[in-house]
Design a protein around this motif. Structure first.
Motif, PDB file in Angstrom:
ATOM      1  N   LEU A 196       0.829  -1.211   0.000  1.00  0.00           N
ATOM      2  CA  LEU A 196       0.000   0.000   0.000  1.00  0.00           C
ATOM      3  C   LEU A 196       0.859   1.254   0.000  1.00  0.00           C
ATOM      4  O   LEU A 196       0.529   2.246  -0.655  1.00  0.00           O
ATOM      5  N   LEU A 197       1.991   1.210   0.727  1.00  0.00           N
ATOM      6  CA  LEU A 197       2.903   2.360   0.753  1.00  0.00           C
ATOM      7  C   LEU A 197       3.467   2.627  -0.638  1.00  0.00           C
ATOM      8  O   LEU A 197       3.610   3.788  -1.045  1.00  0.00           O
ATOM      9  N   ALA A 198       3.784   1.562  -1.359  1.00  0.00           N
ATOM     10  CA  ALA A 198       4.348   1.716  -2.701  1.00  0.00           C
ATOM     11  C   ALA A 198       3.365   2.396  -3.653  1.00  0.00           C
ATOM     12  O   ALA A 198       3.760   3.217  -4.486  1.00  0.00           O
ATOM     13  N   PHE A 199       2.073   2.079  -3.516  1.00  0.00           N
ATOM     14  CA  PHE A 199       1.089   2.597  -4.463  1.00  0.00           C
ATOM     15  C   PHE A 199       0.429   3.896  -4.012  1.00  0.00           C
ATOM     16  O   PHE A 199      -0.010   4.696  -4.855  1.00  0.00           O
ATOM     17  N   TYR A 200       0.336   4.113  -2.697  1.00  0.00           N
ATOM     18  CA  TYR A 200      -0.404   5.277  -2.210  1.00  0.00           C
ATOM     19  C   TYR A 200       0.422   6.209  -1.327  1.00  0.00           C
ATOM     20  O   TYR A 200      -0.040   7.281  -0.953  1.00  0.00           O
ATOM     21  N   GLY A 201       1.634   5.819  -0.996  1.00  0.00           N
ATOM     22  CA  GLY A 201       2.453   6.627  -0.089  1.00  0.00           C
ATOM     23  C   GLY A 201       2.824   7.981  -0.629  1.00  0.00           C
ATOM     24  O   GLY A 201       3.041   8.927   0.140  1.00  0.00           O
ATOM     25  N   HIS A 202       2.904   8.106  -1.961  1.00  0.00           N
ATOM     26  CA  HIS A 202       3.308   9.386  -2.556  1.00  0.00           C
ATOM     27  C   HIS A 202       2.177  10.409  -2.574  1.00  0.00           C
ATOM     28  O   HIS A 202       2.409  11.587  -2.832  1.00  0.00           O
ATOM     29  N   CYS A 203       0.939   9.960  -2.315  1.00  0.00           N
ATOM     30  CA  CYS A 203      -0.216  10.859  -2.403  1.00  0.00           C
ATOM     31  C   CYS A 203      -0.099  12.022  -1.415  1.00  0.00           C
ATOM     32  O   CYS A 203      -0.358  13.177  -1.756  1.00  0.00           O
ATOM     33  N   HIS A 204       0.273  11.698  -0.183  1.00  0.00           N
ATOM     34  CA  HIS A 204       0.361  12.723   0.863  1.00  0.00           C
ATOM     35  C   HIS A 204       1.278  12.213   1.965  1.00  0.00           C
ATOM     36  O   HIS A 204       1.335  11.008   2.241  1.00  0.00           O
ATOM     37  N   LEU A 205       1.989  13.140   2.596  1.00  0.00           N
ATOM     38  CA  LEU A 205       2.913  12.762   3.661  1.00  0.00           C
ATOM     39  C   LEU A 205       2.194  12.045   4.803  1.00  0.00           C
ATOM     40  O   LEU A 205       2.718  11.080   5.371  1.00  0.00           O
TER      41      LEU A 205
ATOM     42  N   ILE B  82       3.269   8.435   6.290  1.00  0.00           N
ATOM     43  CA  ILE B  82       3.681   8.269   7.688  1.00  0.00           C
ATOM     44  C   ILE B  82       2.774   7.276   8.407  1.00  0.00           C
ATOM     45  O   ILE B  82       3.234   6.444   9.196  1.00  0.00           O
ATOM     46  N   THR B  83       1.478   7.340   8.115  1.00  0.00           N
ATOM     47  CA  THR B  83       0.534   6.398   8.737  1.00  0.00           C
ATOM     48  C   THR B  83       0.870   4.960   8.367  1.00  0.00           C
ATOM     49  O   THR B  83       0.894   4.068   9.219  1.00  0.00           O
ATOM     50  N   LEU B  84       1.157   4.727   7.093  1.00  0.00           N
ATOM     51  CA  LEU B  84       1.504   3.377   6.636  1.00  0.00           C
ATOM     52  C   LEU B  84       2.853   2.928   7.195  1.00  0.00           C
ATOM     53  O   LEU B  84       3.033   1.764   7.567  1.00  0.00           O
ATOM     54  N   ILE B  85       3.811   3.850   7.274  1.00  0.00           N
ATOM     55  CA  ILE B  85       5.135   3.518   7.811  1.00  0.00           C
ATOM     56  C   ILE B  85       5.029   3.157   9.291  1.00  0.00           C
ATOM     57  O   ILE B  85       5.594   2.148   9.746  1.00  0.00           O
TER      58      ILE B  85
ATOM     59  N   TYR C  53       8.228   7.092  -8.542  1.00  0.00           N
ATOM     60  CA  TYR C  53       7.992   5.821  -9.211  1.00  0.00           C
ATOM     61  C   TYR C  53       9.133   4.835  -8.975  1.00  0.00           C
ATOM     62  O   TYR C  53       8.920   3.636  -8.900  1.00  0.00           O
ATOM     63  N   GLN C  54      10.363   5.349  -8.868  1.00  0.00           N
ATOM     64  CA  GLN C  54      11.487   4.459  -8.603  1.00  0.00           C
ATOM     65  C   GLN C  54      11.408   3.856  -7.212  1.00  0.00           C
ATOM     66  O   GLN C  54      11.671   2.685  -7.004  1.00  0.00           O
ATOM     67  N   PHE C  55      11.008   4.680  -6.222  1.00  0.00           N
ATOM     68  CA  PHE C  55      10.861   4.147  -4.873  1.00  0.00           C
ATOM     69  C   PHE C  55       9.710   3.153  -4.807  1.00  0.00           C
ATOM     70  O   PHE C  55       9.765   2.173  -4.075  1.00  0.00           O
ATOM     71  N   SER C  56       8.655   3.403  -5.579  1.00  0.00           N
ATOM     72  CA  SER C  56       7.512   2.469  -5.577  1.00  0.00           C
ATOM     73  C   SER C  56       7.911   1.131  -6.170  1.00  0.00           C
ATOM     74  O   SER C  56       7.442   0.093  -5.751  1.00  0.00           O
TER      75      SER C  56
END
Length: 319
Positions: free
Chosen positions: A241-250, A254-257, A316-319
């Protein structure tokens, strides 16, 4: 008169020790975010070398450390290793000013690096409530250990766990800095929250598991399997989920991390405890062997991340 139990003193000292060890292990992961913007660091390759260098010599000391601790006790081994690692931390800034490779060798050096007051009553309590651990010298049953399905199950589970832990520890500071443009001070503050939550969750989860085992609600084996589900499979799902949605908002990132790392605290009741379950007399040797092989992620992870995030790291590279 109130008597402080020896096992409580041991727990406090061990906790303090692991705090120091963790600081030594992760401080460069945050500092490298700033270092890579200096003229001394020559691209991403230097960053990968410095991040992975801690594990170059780490594997060499796992088994010798287990043997030495089993033969002479852990106090001297721990004191020497922590002192050497601390001196390495002091030397790192000057080594980096000379050359990033010098700093890498300092990090590599850092990866090298009966209770006297127990009462009769407490000794009797411990002898009654823990598995018998022999005090006589004995040969390590290498063949039986390497042929054991339980050993390989623990090894593979720990290898997967360490791959995620090491990768997250190394790369999250860069992820927050490059994807969400978080400054270094905020970066360190935000990344301290997941570990605090992991500590609290680990205590609660292990207490719950122990109570269930004590009251015969579940077996030790089932408790370990439940712990592995929490510490391995749930965090893996959250990382997707972090890979696909983590870039949307900090806030989403942070919540996923925090959720991923927090749930990982269940590992204390899973694979880590399992090393003692399968062979109490050889737990130190088993842990040394497992940790030696689990150094592989520490060396390969930064190289793989460097390959995947060529040039400037992007979302995209981090994802």
């Amino acid at each position: 008169m109130f008597e402080i139990k020896a096992r409580l003193v041991l727990a406090i000292l061990a906790f303090t020790l692991f705090v120091v060890v963790q600081i030594t292990r992760v401080n460069i992961n945050i500092a490298v975010v700033v270092l890579e913007n200096t003229s001394s660091m020559h691209g991403i390759s230097d960053k990968a070398i410095i991040l992975g260098s801690f594990y170059w010599c780490y594997w060499m000391t796992e088994l010798p450390g287990a043997f030495l601790a089993q033969k002479y006790g852990s106090r001297v081994v721990l004191a020497v290793s922590i002192l050497a690692s601390g001196l390495g931390s002091l030397a790192f800034p000057m080594a980096y000013l000379c050359h990033p490779i010098c700093a890498a060798f300092v990090r590599a050096f850092q990866g090298l690096a009966m209770h006297p007051r127990i009462s009769v009553v407490e000794r009797q309590y411990l002898e009654e409530h823990i598995c018998h651990v022999g005090q006589t010298k004995h040969f390590v049953p290498w063949r039986d250990m390497l042929m054991s399905k339980a050993f390989w199950a623990v090894l593979l589970a720990t290898l997967g766990l360490m791959w995620s832990v090491i990768t997250l520890t190394m790369q999250l500071p860069s992820y927050l800095a490059e994807v969400h443009h978080v400054d270094i001070k905020t970066n360190g503050l935000l990344l301290s929250v997941p570990d605090i939550c992991k500590f609290i969750f680990g205590l609660k989860f292990s207490s719950l598991a122990d109570n269930c085992i004590k009251n015969d609600r579940i077996s030790i084996t089932r408790a370990r399997k439940i712990a592995v589900i929490f510490s391995h499979f749930l965090p893996a799902t959250l990382l997707f989920l972090l890979a696909f949605y983590g870039h949307c908002h900090l806030t989403v990132a942070i919540t996923l991390i925090i959720s991923t790392i927090t749930i990982g605290g269940a590992s204390a009741s899973g694979t880590i405890s399992n090393m003692v379950d399968i062979s109490p007399n050889n737990a130190g040797i088993i842990m040394g062997t497992v940790k030696t092989l689990c150094v592989i992620p520490g060396i390969l992870s930064p190289i793989l991340v460097q390959y995947l995030t060529t040039c400037v790291s992007t979302i995209y590279q981090f994802s």
